[in-house]
Design a protein around this motif. Structure first.
Motif, PDB file in Angstrom:
ATOM      1  N   THR A  62       0.755  -1.341  -0.072  1.00 28.27           N
ATOM      2  CA  THR A  62      -0.159   0.068  -0.070  1.00 28.27           C
ATOM      3  C   THR A  62       0.843   1.196   0.008  1.00 28.27           C
ATOM      4  O   THR A  62       0.191   2.477   0.000  1.00 28.27           O
ATOM      5  CB  THR A  62      -0.944   0.119   1.205  1.00 28.27           C
ATOM      6  OG1 THR A  62      -0.029   0.018   2.396  1.00 28.27           O
ATOM      7  CG2 THR A  62      -1.800  -1.128   1.122  1.00 28.27           C
ATOM      8  N   ALA A  63       2.239   1.169  -0.054  1.00 25.96           N
ATOM      9  CA  ALA A  63       3.028   2.445  -0.170  1.00 25.96           C
ATOM     10  C   ALA A  63       3.049   2.946  -1.147  1.00 25.96           C
ATOM     11  O   ALA A  63       2.755   2.004  -2.506  1.00 25.96           O
ATOM     12  CB  ALA A  63       4.483   1.806   0.250  1.00 25.96           C
ATOM     13  N   PRO A  64       3.046   4.289  -1.430  1.00 21.50           N
ATOM     14  CA  PRO A  64       2.979   5.100  -2.666  1.00 21.50           C
ATOM     15  C   PRO A  64       4.243   4.754  -3.594  1.00 21.50           C
ATOM     16  O   PRO A  64       5.274   4.368  -3.177  1.00 21.50           O
ATOM     17  CB  PRO A  64       3.047   6.444  -2.369  1.00 21.50           C
ATOM     18  CG  PRO A  64       3.354   6.586  -0.979  1.00 21.50           C
ATOM     19  CD  PRO A  64       3.227   5.434  -0.346  1.00 21.50           C
TER      20      PRO A  64
END
Length: 89
Positions: A62-64
């Motif tokens: 879910t990290a950019p």
């Protein structure tokens, strides 16, 4: 969260080792003086040093996204670029 116990300033002074051991064990206290609350003794939150692989993988999904070129540009703009090596002989 555990219930917070009330202790007097005199209790803190006379039973400090016992009370600090309890704080180290996770217990919290409200300190009173002349019947008035004046402070709290709470345990410090310990930082985790190890993150399990599955948890790291879940956070990473879910990290950019990161642009490597933009990162390098930002890094070059903020880092001091010294050409002289003070340790070179």
């Amino acid at each position: 969260m555990a219930a917070q116990h009330e202790i007097t300033q005199r209790d803190l002074r006379s039973r400090s080792k016992e009370i600090m051991d309890a704080v180290q064990g996770g217990q919290s206290f409200t300190v009173t003086r002349d019947g008035h609350q004046i402070g709290e003794l709470i345990p410090l939150r310990r930082r985790r040093r190890f993150v399990p692989r599955g948890e790291f993988a879940a956070m990473s999904r879910t990290a950019p996204g990161i642009s490597l070129d933009a990162f390098r540009t930002d890094q070059s703009a903020t880092a001091e670029q010294e050409t002289d090596d003070p340790y070179a002989r």
